[in-house]
Design an enzyme around this catalytic site. Structure first.
Site, mmCIF file in Angstrom:
data_model
loop_
_atom_site.group_PDB
_atom_site.id
_atom_site.type_symbol
_atom_site.label_atom_id
_atom_site.label_comp_id
_atom_site.label_asym_id
_atom_site.label_seq_id
_atom_site.Cartn_x
_atom_site.Cartn_y
_atom_site.Cartn_z
ATOM 1 N N ASP A 37 0.812 -1.221 0.000
ATOM 2 C CA ASP A 37 0.000 0.000 0.000
ATOM 3 C C ASP A 37 0.843 1.268 0.000
ATOM 4 O O ASP A 37 0.346 2.351 -0.298
ATOM 5 C CB ASP A 37 -0.955 0.006 1.189
ATOM 6 N N ARG A 62 -2.480 -1.356 -9.633
ATOM 7 C CA ARG A 62 -1.660 -0.257 -9.117
ATOM 8 C C ARG A 62 -0.282 -0.173 -9.752
ATOM 9 O O ARG A 62 0.308 0.905 -9.738
ATOM 10 C CB ARG A 62 -1.544 -0.336 -7.596
ATOM 11 N N ARG A 115 -5.526 5.443 -3.165
ATOM 12 C CA ARG A 115 -4.080 5.636 -2.994
ATOM 13 C C ARG A 115 -3.439 6.328 -4.197
ATOM 14 O O ARG A 115 -2.482 7.073 -4.048
ATOM 15 C CB ARG A 115 -3.402 4.317 -2.694
#
Length: 159
Positions: free
Chosen positions: A41, A72, A114
């Site tokens: 993360d 991501r 994020r």
């Protein structure tokens, strides 16, 4: 997520910890290899920091980032490149080519909190503004993010 402090130290940041207070001061940063297996993360924000370090930062063991709110690995690479940095995907992570001046630009938030927060932080080191599409994705984990960002000096304009 406190392991980001170790990453910052390895990059050359001046990190001081005193009780519950952490101070990170600007310093000359360098590229490093980051094993993301325990800190997936943190990869988006580590990648933003890596853009200002001299040399390449390699993010490895990050395969599980491909199955988050967005892919991501792809999202971070595109975000970095969208603001004028230089990054490329690898099978299990990415390489960020540091030492670039970030220009700013339009960023797709990929409906990923994020990515949106990292793009906002990247705006602090960009020459021009950063427009984040889908910025409301921060509501998933940190609805007050932009309020707090403004409180510490971030500039926010909602269009």
């Amino acid at each position: 997520d406190k392991k980001i402090l170790d990453v910052l130290k390895s990059m050359g940041a001046d990190v001081k910890i005193s009780g519950r207070e952490i101070t990170v001061k600007k310093n000359k940063l360098k590229g490093v290899t980051v094993d993301a297996s325990d800190i997936p993360d943190s990869v988006p924000i580590i990648s933003v920091v890596a853009t200002v370090g001299m040399g390449d930062t390699k993010i490895i063991n990050a395969q599980r980032l491909r199955i988050k709110e967005s892919d991501r690995i792809k999202s971070v690479v595109e975000m970095i490149n969208s603001v004028g940095g230089s990054a490329e995907e690898t099978d299990d992570g990415m390489i960020i080519h540091g030492g670039k001046t970030l220009k700013g630009g339009k960023v797709n938030g990929y409906n990923d909190h994020r990515i949106v927060m990292s793009a906002a932080i990247a705006s602090c080191i960009c020459e021009n503004k950063v427009i984040i599409q889908g910025a409301e994705a921060v509501n998933k984990s940190y609805p007050q993010f932009f309020e707090h960002f403004r409180d510490i000096g971030g500039i926010i304009n909602v269009e």
